[in-house]
Write an enzyme that holds these catalytic residues in place. Structure first.
Site, mmCIF file in Angstrom:
data_model
loop_
_atom_site.group_PDB
_atom_site.id
_atom_site.type_symbol
_atom_site.label_atom_id
_atom_site.label_comp_id
_atom_site.label_asym_id
_atom_site.label_seq_id
_atom_site.Cartn_x
_atom_site.Cartn_y
_atom_site.Cartn_z
ATOM 1 N N GLN A 45 44.646 37.325 37.689
ATOM 2 C CA GLN A 45 43.456 37.957 37.129
ATOM 3 C C GLN A 45 42.461 38.237 38.257
ATOM 4 O O GLN A 45 42.391 37.485 39.225
ATOM 5 C CB GLN A 45 42.815 37.055 36.072
ATOM 6 C CG GLN A 45 43.741 36.728 34.912
ATOM 7 C CD GLN A 45 44.258 37.958 34.195
ATOM 8 O OE1 GLN A 45 43.508 38.886 33.905
ATOM 9 N NE2 GLN A 45 45.563 37.984 33.918
ATOM 10 N N GLY A 46 41.714 39.303 38.145
ATOM 11 C CA GLY A 46 40.719 39.643 39.153
ATOM 12 C C GLY A 46 41.195 40.657 40.168
ATOM 13 O O GLY A 46 40.467 41.012 41.082
ATOM 14 N N CYS A 47 42.421 41.116 40.018
ATOM 15 C CA CYS A 47 42.968 42.136 40.913
ATOM 16 C C CYS A 47 42.932 43.485 40.185
ATOM 17 O O CYS A 47 43.296 43.566 39.012
ATOM 18 C CB CYS A 47 44.407 41.812 41.294
ATOM 19 S SG CYS A 47 44.592 40.327 42.284
ATOM 20 N N ALA A 48 42.506 44.514 40.892
ATOM 21 C CA ALA A 48 42.500 45.854 40.305
ATOM 22 C C ALA A 48 43.937 46.336 40.077
ATOM 23 O O ALA A 48 44.233 46.983 39.082
ATOM 24 C CB ALA A 48 41.746 46.827 41.197
ATOM 25 N N SER A 49 44.820 46.004 41.004
ATOM 26 C CA SER A 49 46.240 46.325 40.853
ATOM 27 C C SER A 49 46.905 45.184 40.098
ATOM 28 O O SER A 49 46.354 44.105 39.969
ATOM 29 C CB SER A 49 46.899 46.451 42.230
ATOM 30 O OG SER A 49 46.273 47.427 42.997
#
Length: 140
Positions: A45-49
Site C-alpha cells: 500500500q502507498g505505491c502509485a504502481s
C-alpha cells in the site's frame, strides 16, 4: 551482489538517465513472481504502481535469514524492487533492520531523482520489508 557491489556498479554511470536505465535492466532480471501471490495481502500500500512483496524465513545452521520476492507492473518500479531485494534478500532480520536502505539510494544517486509518488512508494516498500524483519525478530 551486495550493497557495495551495487554502489560500485552505479559509480560507473555518469548521469541519472544512465542510472535509471540500469535500474530498469536490473528489474528485467528479477525472477518471475508467482501469479498466485499477486493479491491484496502481498500488495504494498502507498505505491502509485502495483507492487507485491513476499518473504520466506529460512532457518539455516548459520542463523535465520529472510529471502524476498517482489514485482511491479511498472518498469522503473520493478527496477527499484530489484535494488531493494539486492540490499535485503538473504540477510538476517537484524542486518535488514540495520541497513540504511534509503541511504544507499542516496549514495547511488537515485533518491533525489525519484518523483514524490515513487519516493513515497519506495518508503512504503522499505517499511513493508522492515515489517517482515520485525516479525521474524519477534518470532525468534
Amino acid at each position: 551482489m551486495n550493497a557495495d557491489d551495487l554502489v560500485a556498479d552505479f559509480e560507473f554511470l555518469d548521469n541519472w538517465e544512465d542510472r535509471y536505465r540500469h535500474v530498469i535492466e536490473l528489474g528485467k532480471k528479477l525472477p518471475a513472481f508467482p501469479e498466485a501471490e499477486r493479491n491484496d495481502t502481498n500488495k504494498v500500500q502507498g505505491c502509485a504502481s502495483q507492487v507485491w512483496l513476499i518473504s520466506h524465513v529460512k532457518n539455516l545452521p548459520t542463523g535465520t535469514v529472510i529471502e524476498f520476492e517482489g514485482d511491479s507492473d511498472a518498469h522503473i518500479v520493478r527496477g527499484l524492487v530489484a535494488v531493494l531485494l539486492t540490499l535485503v534478500s538473504g540477510r538476517t532480520p537484524k542486518e535488514i533492520m540495520e541497513t540504511d536502505i534509503l541511504g544507499v539510494f542516496r549514495q547511488i544517486g537515485l533518491e533525489g531523482h525519484l518523483t514524490p509518488q515513487r519516493s513515497n512508494g519506495l518508503r512504503s516498500m522499505v517499511e513493508r520489508i522492515r515489517g517482515h524483519a520485525r516479525a521474524a525478530l519477534a518470532a525468534a
